[in-house]
Design an enzyme around this catalytic site. Structure first.
Site, PDB file in Angstrom:
ATOM      1  N   ARG A 172       0.841  -1.190   0.000  1.00  0.00           N
ATOM      2  CA  ARG A 172       0.000   0.000   0.000  1.00  0.00           C
ATOM      3  C   ARG A 172       0.877   1.241   0.000  1.00  0.00           C
ATOM      4  O   ARG A 172       1.950   1.267   0.613  1.00  0.00           O
ATOM      5  CB  ARG A 172      -0.926   0.036   1.224  1.00  0.00           C
ATOM      6  CG  ARG A 172      -2.154  -0.848   1.131  1.00  0.00           C
ATOM      7  CD  ARG A 172      -3.127  -0.358   0.074  1.00  0.00           C
ATOM      8  NE  ARG A 172      -4.379  -1.083   0.047  1.00  0.00           N
ATOM      9  CZ  ARG A 172      -4.609  -2.203  -0.641  1.00  0.00           C
ATOM     10  NH1 ARG A 172      -3.631  -2.735  -1.357  1.00  0.00           N
ATOM     11  NH2 ARG A 172      -5.799  -2.784  -0.617  1.00  0.00           N
ATOM     12  N   GLU A 181      -3.508   7.954  -5.052  1.00  0.00           N
ATOM     13  CA  GLU A 181      -3.774   7.196  -6.271  1.00  0.00           C
ATOM     14  C   GLU A 181      -5.062   7.681  -6.926  1.00  0.00           C
ATOM     15  O   GLU A 181      -6.088   7.787  -6.241  1.00  0.00           O
ATOM     16  CB  GLU A 181      -3.850   5.697  -5.955  1.00  0.00           C
ATOM     17  CG  GLU A 181      -2.520   5.126  -5.489  1.00  0.00           C
ATOM     18  CD  GLU A 181      -2.551   3.632  -5.243  1.00  0.00           C
ATOM     19  OE1 GLU A 181      -3.639   3.021  -5.315  1.00  0.00           O
ATOM     20  OE2 GLU A 181      -1.473   3.059  -4.974  1.00  0.00           O
ATOM     21  N   HIS A 230      -0.941   0.247  -9.474  1.00  0.00           N
ATOM     22  CA  HIS A 230      -1.655  -0.579  -8.491  1.00  0.00           C
ATOM     23  C   HIS A 230      -2.374  -1.728  -9.202  1.00  0.00           C
ATOM     24  O   HIS A 230      -3.573  -1.943  -9.021  1.00  0.00           O
ATOM     25  CB  HIS A 230      -2.644   0.266  -7.682  1.00  0.00           C
ATOM     26  CG  HIS A 230      -2.989  -0.350  -6.355  1.00  0.00           C
ATOM     27  ND1 HIS A 230      -3.360   0.382  -5.256  1.00  0.00           N
ATOM     28  CD2 HIS A 230      -3.027  -1.653  -5.943  1.00  0.00           C
ATOM     29  CE1 HIS A 230      -3.608  -0.413  -4.226  1.00  0.00           C
ATOM     30  NE2 HIS A 230      -3.417  -1.669  -4.629  1.00  0.00           N
TER      31      HIS A 230
END
Length: 326
Positions: free
Chosen positions: A238, A267, A286
């Site tokens: 993360r 993000e 991601h």
């Protein structure tokens, strides 16, 4: 016309294999919602929902307050930092994750980033495309064999990354304060209790721990400074576990040789993120756990999680807050 069907909300991005499992149920009405739905649009729709699958949509106290008959919240994945677990637990609503459905995919991406950094894939590709072959000997790649990797987090993904590193003849150090050291030794790896003491030993640091108050900023300027000069760091866990300005400084000064990042603090990360200007950074959006295989497996696991609760036999292994069943 009145219906007794229970309503379950699924994001439009959910894999069809998982959707089909719920859509096949005659006693359930499936409601498809946009994965990027705004909170103002989501809240009014939750009043008569009994189950919901979440992609990246946050689910916190406001969403729980709007959910009058919610029985289960399921993440299509394993991370749940966008879900306020205590809010669910107070209402005895289980939060479920996809278990090991994408563990292999994330481990493979982490290992891919290690190889790409060690073999200097990015600059080597640029040399060929730029017709500057005379530069190739100025940036020799390295072998992974014989190198030491420190894996932070020995869960479903970290264990799989460790196996891949061991198969490449690397020395594998494991830091995970929540795993018994004997369990790590039995798996064939070296446990390290003191993260700070282990950092100077590692040629590569790979992050596989969850994001929580203990791990936010875990790799700050001080810890990055403890890493071996010329080391690499890889994060597929993360964003926010690594302090990004501190990482940028460690890379631009040459203390660290490179970073492989699938996750960022914000993000989508802004295009002017200074890290993106560095040739020593390899990035991905991601997507480590979003392979063809993982999308299908996570969708199926998520649907089975929801159905297990609605059918009265909850999958406790995939439940984050099992105390709700007591």
């Amino acid at each position: 016309m009145p219906t007794n069907k229970r309503k379950v909300m699924l994001p439009h991005t959910m894999g069809q294999q998982g959707m089909a499992l719920i859509q096949a149920r005659d006693d359930i009405e499936t409601i498809i919602y946009p994965a990027g739905i705004a909170q103002a649009d989501l809240l009014p729709r939750l009043a008569d929902i009994t189950g919901i699958a979440l992609s990246g949509t946050p689910f916190r106290q406001a969403e729980m307050d709007a959910s009058l008959i919610m029985q289960v919240v399921a993440r299509i994945g394993v991370g749940y930092d966008a879900v306020e677990v205590p809010a669910l637990t107070a209402r005895r609503v289980p939060l479920m994750t996809a278990g090991i459905a994408n563990s292999t995919s994330v481990a493979e991406q982490a290992f891919h980033l290690m190889i790409a950094l060690a073999k200097k894939n990015k600059p080597m590709d640029a040399i060929v495309r730029g017709d500057t072959w005379h530069q190739r000997h100025g940036m020799q790649p390295m072998e992974l064999a014989g190198k030491t990797i420190l894996i932070v987090g020995f869960g479903r993904i970290g264990t799989r990354t460790a196996r891949r590193c061991a198969a490449f003849d690397m020395t594998v150090l494991i830091h995970d304060p929540y795993i018994n050291e004997q369990q790590i030794r039995s798996a064939g790896y070296q446990p390290v209790a003191d993260l700070n003491a282990a950092l100077p030993q590692a040629d590569i640091v790979c992050i596989h721990c969850p994001k929580n108050p203990e791990t936010v900023g875990l790799f700050n300027a001080g810890r990055l400074g403890l890493m071996k000069k010329g080391a690499f760091i890889v994060n597929t866990a993360r964003g926010g576990i690594i302090d990004e300005p501190a990482l940028h400084a460690a890379l631009t000064t040459g203390h660290l040789a490179g970073a492989g990042l699938d996750v960022f603090e914000e993000e989508p990360t802004p295009p002017d993120n200074p890290l993106l200007t560095l040739d020593s950074v390899i990035s991905s959006p991601h997507m480590a756990g979003v392979t063809v295989e993982a999308v299908a497996a996570m969708a199926v696991a998520t649907s089975l999680n929801i159905l297990s609760v609605l059918d009265g036999s909850p999958n406790r292994e995939n439940t984050i807050n099992p105390e709700v069943y007591i």
